[in-house]
Motif scaffolding. Structure first.
Motif, mmCIF file in Angstrom:
data_model
loop_
_atom_site.group_PDB
_atom_site.id
_atom_site.type_symbol
_atom_site.label_atom_id
_atom_site.label_comp_id
_atom_site.label_asym_id
_atom_site.label_seq_id
_atom_site.Cartn_x
_atom_site.Cartn_y
_atom_site.Cartn_z
ATOM 1 N N CYS A 309 0.806 -1.227 0.000
ATOM 2 C CA CYS A 309 0.000 0.000 0.000
ATOM 3 C C CYS A 309 0.838 1.276 0.000
ATOM 4 C CB CYS A 309 -0.957 0.011 1.186
ATOM 5 S SG CYS A 309 -0.151 -0.276 2.766
ATOM 6 N N SER A 310 2.144 1.196 -0.107
ATOM 7 C CA SER A 310 2.959 2.401 -0.105
ATOM 8 C C SER A 310 4.008 2.337 -1.213
ATOM 9 C CB SER A 310 3.633 2.604 1.247
ATOM 10 O OG SER A 310 4.503 1.543 1.540
ATOM 11 N N PHE A 311 4.301 3.505 -1.798
ATOM 12 C CA PHE A 311 5.311 3.606 -2.849
ATOM 13 C C PHE A 311 5.725 5.065 -2.967
ATOM 14 C CE2 PHE A 311 1.124 3.922 -4.743
ATOM 15 C CZ PHE A 311 1.215 4.975 -5.644
ATOM 16 N N LEU A 312 6.735 5.331 -3.798
ATOM 17 C CA LEU A 312 7.262 6.675 -4.006
ATOM 18 C C LEU A 312 7.083 7.086 -5.455
ATOM 19 C CD1 LEU A 312 10.688 6.358 -2.113
ATOM 20 C CD2 LEU A 312 8.467 6.999 -1.159
ATOM 21 N N SER A 313 7.043 8.404 -5.677
ATOM 22 C CA SER A 313 6.996 8.932 -7.038
ATOM 23 C C SER A 313 7.960 10.101 -7.155
ATOM 24 C CB SER A 313 5.576 9.387 -7.409
ATOM 25 O OG SER A 313 5.223 10.558 -6.682
ATOM 26 N N ALA A 314 8.461 10.335 -8.375
ATOM 27 C CA ALA A 314 9.380 11.449 -8.635
ATOM 28 C C ALA A 314 8.951 12.134 -9.922
ATOM 29 C CB ALA A 314 10.816 10.943 -8.748
ATOM 30 N N GLY A 315 9.109 13.463 -9.959
ATOM 31 C CA GLY A 315 8.662 14.213 -11.128
ATOM 32 C C GLY A 315 9.648 15.282 -11.538
ATOM 33 N N GLU A 316 9.367 15.906 -12.674
ATOM 34 C CA GLU A 316 10.225 16.970 -13.190
ATOM 35 C C GLU A 316 10.126 18.243 -12.348
ATOM 36 O OE1 GLU A 316 9.914 17.788 -17.316
ATOM 37 O OE2 GLU A 316 10.121 15.702 -17.917
ATOM 38 N N ASP A 317 9.206 18.284 -11.409
ATOM 39 C CA ASP A 317 9.135 19.420 -10.484
ATOM 40 C C ASP A 317 10.133 19.279 -9.333
ATOM 41 O OD1 ASP A 317 7.977 17.304 -9.198
ATOM 42 O OD2 ASP A 317 6.080 18.300 -8.746
ATOM 43 N N ALA A 318 10.989 18.243 -9.400
ATOM 44 C CA ALA A 318 12.034 17.958 -8.412
ATOM 45 C C ALA A 318 11.478 17.391 -7.112
ATOM 46 C CB ALA A 318 12.866 19.205 -8.105
ATOM 47 N N MET A 319 10.182 17.116 -7.074
ATOM 48 C CA MET A 319 9.547 16.653 -5.850
ATOM 49 C C MET A 319 9.495 15.124 -5.792
ATOM 50 S SD MET A 319 8.200 17.627 -3.028
ATOM 51 C CE MET A 319 7.885 19.357 -3.360
ATOM 52 N N VAL A 320 9.706 14.588 -4.581
ATOM 53 C CA VAL A 320 9.506 13.167 -4.300
ATOM 54 C C VAL A 320 8.336 13.048 -3.339
ATOM 55 C CG1 VAL A 320 10.486 11.079 -3.295
ATOM 56 C CG2 VAL A 320 11.934 12.589 -4.670
ATOM 57 N N PHE A 321 7.327 12.292 -3.745
ATOM 58 C CA PHE A 321 6.156 12.042 -2.896
ATOM 59 C C PHE A 321 6.259 10.643 -2.303
ATOM 60 C CE2 PHE A 321 3.759 15.231 -5.556
ATOM 61 C CZ PHE A 321 3.514 16.114 -4.519
ATOM 62 N N GLY A 322 5.939 10.541 -1.010
ATOM 63 C CA GLY A 322 5.688 9.256 -0.388
ATOM 64 C C GLY A 322 4.183 9.042 -0.353
ATOM 65 N N ILE A 323 3.705 7.918 -0.884
ATOM 66 C CA ILE A 323 2.260 7.692 -1.023
ATOM 67 C C ILE A 323 1.868 6.469 -0.209
ATOM 68 C CG2 ILE A 323 0.409 7.174 -2.663
ATOM 69 C CD1 ILE A 323 2.168 8.642 -4.768
ATOM 70 N N ASP A 324 0.927 6.646 0.686
ATOM 71 C CA ASP A 324 0.408 5.573 1.529
ATOM 72 C C ASP A 324 -1.100 5.491 1.304
ATOM 73 O OD1 ASP A 324 -0.408 3.809 3.505
ATOM 74 O OD2 ASP A 324 1.041 4.543 4.979
ATOM 75 N N LEU A 325 -1.549 4.433 0.672
ATOM 76 C CA LEU A 325 -2.959 4.298 0.286
ATOM 77 C C LEU A 325 -3.872 4.087 1.486
ATOM 78 C CD1 LEU A 325 -2.556 2.031 -2.882
ATOM 79 C CD2 LEU A 325 -2.648 4.525 -2.734
ATOM 80 N N ARG A 326 -3.329 3.870 2.664
ATOM 81 C CA ARG A 326 -4.163 3.690 3.855
ATOM 82 C C ARG A 326 -4.642 5.023 4.426
ATOM 83 N NH1 ARG A 326 0.363 0.076 6.735
ATOM 84 N NH2 ARG A 326 1.533 1.862 5.889
ATOM 85 N N LEU A 327 -4.046 6.131 3.976
ATOM 86 C CA LEU A 327 -4.382 7.438 4.525
ATOM 87 C C LEU A 327 -5.460 8.127 3.683
ATOM 88 C CD1 LEU A 327 -0.757 8.717 5.262
ATOM 89 C CD2 LEU A 327 -2.314 7.486 6.799
ATOM 90 N N ASP A 328 -6.202 9.030 4.322
ATOM 91 C CA ASP A 328 -7.217 9.801 3.611
ATOM 92 C C ASP A 328 -6.561 10.720 2.584
ATOM 93 O OD1 ASP A 328 -9.198 8.606 5.094
ATOM 94 O OD2 ASP A 328 -9.218 10.189 6.625
ATOM 95 N N ARG A 329 -5.429 11.291 2.939
ATOM 96 C CA ARG A 329 -4.646 12.092 2.002
ATOM 97 C C ARG A 329 -3.338 11.342 1.759
ATOM 98 N NH1 ARG A 329 -6.704 17.140 1.388
ATOM 99 N NH2 ARG A 329 -4.717 17.944 0.571
ATOM 100 N N PRO A 330 -3.295 10.514 0.721
ATOM 101 C CA PRO A 330 -2.184 9.557 0.563
ATOM 102 C C PRO A 330 -0.824 10.198 0.330
ATOM 103 C CG PRO A 330 -4.082 8.946 -0.792
ATOM 104 C CD PRO A 330 -4.335 10.328 -0.309
#
Length: 606
Positions: A309-330
């Protein structure tokens, strides 16, 4: 490669067929050092001569050794020379020949007749033509020597075959080492050298940008510029599920989350959205949900191998997101990649499989950055745990980018592919600023954001696509090319996905299909045509380096992808969704109206 009298010839740095029972070579020098290749001196001119009895005995012993050789080891890997006559020269020999060639050309220019009578005009013209032909041949020889020197600069000797077919099968029959049989087979060089095309999976109507096997290896997910995601039963070459991703621009990645029963698929795309698809056991997609939004294209996702239920993402905006699908705001903002005060747009991200709190990113500069999620402090070195970069690129004025990086199976090694440069292997346990350990040459990474990967259960090989449309596989230890295959007719191979448990892989690129590869060839590869392709790749890369210089803009990497997208036939718009746009996207806190599309999309399976 050309063959003379039945003997294989090839490029220095390329391996072809070798005796299956050959002994293993000794390890080379330390990381980043140059290893010379063992060469054989030319023998004496053929003719009658007295042969000592000791030499006859040695020849008989060699014949006996050949008879005892395991011809079924299914492994071949001889060392080749760039010269067409198959002679293996030492580094000193190549330098001597280069000096001799330059001296010969200078002598011809000095001795060329200047003027002369009218009676000598015709003969003088003929001599000039002959000299021009000789100079052309000498230039070609110099090109070959330069290529051989460049390729052979940081090579090691190939080790002997680690797996032999007959002994291994015998052990398996009696139950000895049966659990290790598949792993040994998948990592065998002999099978890698027998990889060949098995078939294509055809259903997409755009470039296929992403491939991912589920953990068991029974299903393959693919995403495309046509905004569709397809789940394949690749063994029977049938699409089991096809659905609209919900993205508004090119789908860059689609991955099964581990331990989710293949019911959750994470996706990212050029529109910056991170979406999750919920799949049912009845072969249908229930919904896709937007869980994060980058202010720019999102190229890669990084999975936590222990979490469904959790993974990371990276974008050209230089941002790294940590995503947890168990949360209301992942989505949770982990870090913004910076060099000093300047943001560094990201193309790639990967989680260390052995230390899952560590992840590495790469993008619009030459540095690999490693972070520890438990102690990211952006006020301390911008939160970076350590950085790696090839030493010759640290002060380079060219705008070199990292298009893809991956960890090895045990997290001890880190592989990075640089645009208009080579592929580099780093020891992830080394200290901050450590130089690379291996360098893999021959391919070309310029036209698109090229992928790179390890191949084999213990990361025994390195595999990459190329702008020339070919697939390259290097032996990781020696950095020598052991396989070379034509992988894309449109000219670029971007994505390479090894099967998790079997000897084979899937690849894709600008073609609209997926190609499946397996080791079914009767004989090992001869690496035919590799010499010419590699020469062209290096020449094109050198020309581009001179042409672009400091003005090279990394946005050019996406020109071709934009062009392909703009040529896509218009699609029927979903009700309530606005038209596609290339503008930057807002933060994940924005509403649906500001975003231009809904967070949830009902899937209609095909």
């Amino acid at each position: 490669m050309a063959e003379t009298d039945g003997k294989s010839t090839s490029v220095n740095g390329i391996s072809g067929e070798e005796e299956a029972g050959g002994d293993g070579h000794k390890d080379g020098d330390a990381c980043g050092s140059k290893d010379g290749v063992k060469h054989l001196d030319n023998g004496e001119a053929s003719g009658d001569r007295n042969v000592p009895e000791s030499e006859l005995n040695e020849e008989e012993d060699e014949d006996d050794d050949d008879e005892e050789e395991d011809t079924d080891s299914m492994d071949g890997s001889g060392l080749f020379s760039l010269t067409e006559d198959g002679e293996r020269e030492s580094e000193e020999g190549r330098q001597e020949r280069a000096k001799d060639g330059g001296g010969r050309r200078a002598a011809r220019k000095r001795n060329r007749p200047c003027g002369g009578g009218s009676n000598n005009n015709r003969s003088s013209s003929s001599d000039d033509d002959d000299d021009d032909d000789e100079e052309l041949k000498d230039d070609e020889e110099d090109d070959d020597e330069a290529m051989e020197t460049w390729l052979g600069a940081e090579l090691r000797d190939l080790r002997g075959p680690a797996w032999r077919a007959i002994p291994s099968l015998r052990c398996r029959e009696i139950g000895r080492d049966s659990l290790q049989f598949v792993r040994q087979v998948c990592g065998a060089r002999g099978l890698v050298q027998r990889l060949e095309l098995q078939g294509q999976l055809e259903r997409h109507s755009g470039c296929v940008n992403t491939l991912h096997f589920n953990p068991s290896g029974t299903r393959l997910a693919s995403g495309s510029d046509d905004l569709r995601v397809i789940i394949w039963d690749w063994a029977v070459r049938r699409a089991e599920l096809e659905f609209d991703s919900g993205h508004k621009s090119n789908v860059f990645q689609a991955k099964f989350l581990p331990h989710s029963g293949d019911s959750t698929l994470a996706m990212c795309a050029r529109d910056g959205q991170i979406r999750v698809a919920e799949l049912s056991a009845t072969q249908r997609c229930k919904t896709t949900k937007r869980v994060a939004q980058h202010k720019g294209a999102a190229h890669k996702l990084a999975l936590d191998p222990d979490s469904p239920c959790s993974f990371l993402s990276a974008g050209e905006d230089a941002m790294v997101f940590g995503i947890d699908l168990r949360l209301d705001r992942p989505a949770n903002k982990l870090v913004m990649a910076k060099e000093g005060d300047k943001k560094v747009g990201l193309y790639t991200i990967f989680v260390n499989p052995a230390k899952t709190q560590h992840f590495a990113v790469g993008g619009r500069d030459q540095y690999i950055r490693i972070y520890d999620q438990r102690k990211i402090n952006e006020n301390d070195n911008n939160g970076v745990l350590k950085k790696f970069c090839p030493s010759h690129l640290v002060s380079s004025e060219s705008k070199t980018n990292i298009t893809c990086l991956v960890y090895s199976h045990d997290g001890t090694e880190l592989l990075a592919s640089y645009n208009d440069e080579d592929i580099y292997l780093f020891d992830s346990n080394h200290s901050d600023g450590a130089d690379y350990c291996r360098r893999y040459k021959g391919h070309r990474n310029n036209a698109t954001v090229k992928g790179v990967n390890f191949y084999g259960p213990c990361s025994e090989f390195v595999v990459s696509g190329s702008d020339c449309g070919h697939i390259y596989l290097w032996d990781k230890h020696s950095a020598r090319i052991v396989q070379f295959m034509e992988g894309d007719k449109a000219g670029v191979v971007n994505c390479l996905e090894p099967h998790p448990h079997l000897p084979g892989m899937a690849t894709s690129g600008l073609d609209h299909d997926i190609k499946l590869w397996a080791p079914t060839a009767e004989t090992p590869t001869g690496l035919k045509g590799l010499k010419e392709v590699m020469k062209k790749n290096k020449r094109d890369r050198d020309e581009d380096s001179v042409r672009h210089g400091d003005q090279y803009d990394t946005q050019l990497l996406w020109f071709l992808m934009r062009h392909m997208r703009n040529r896509r036939p218009p699609r029927t718009r979903r009700e309530g969704a606005e038209a596609d746009t290339d503008e930057s996207w807002s933060s994940p806190d924005t509403s649906d109206e500001e975003e231009g599309g809904p967070d949830h999309v009902q899937c209609m399976s095909s």
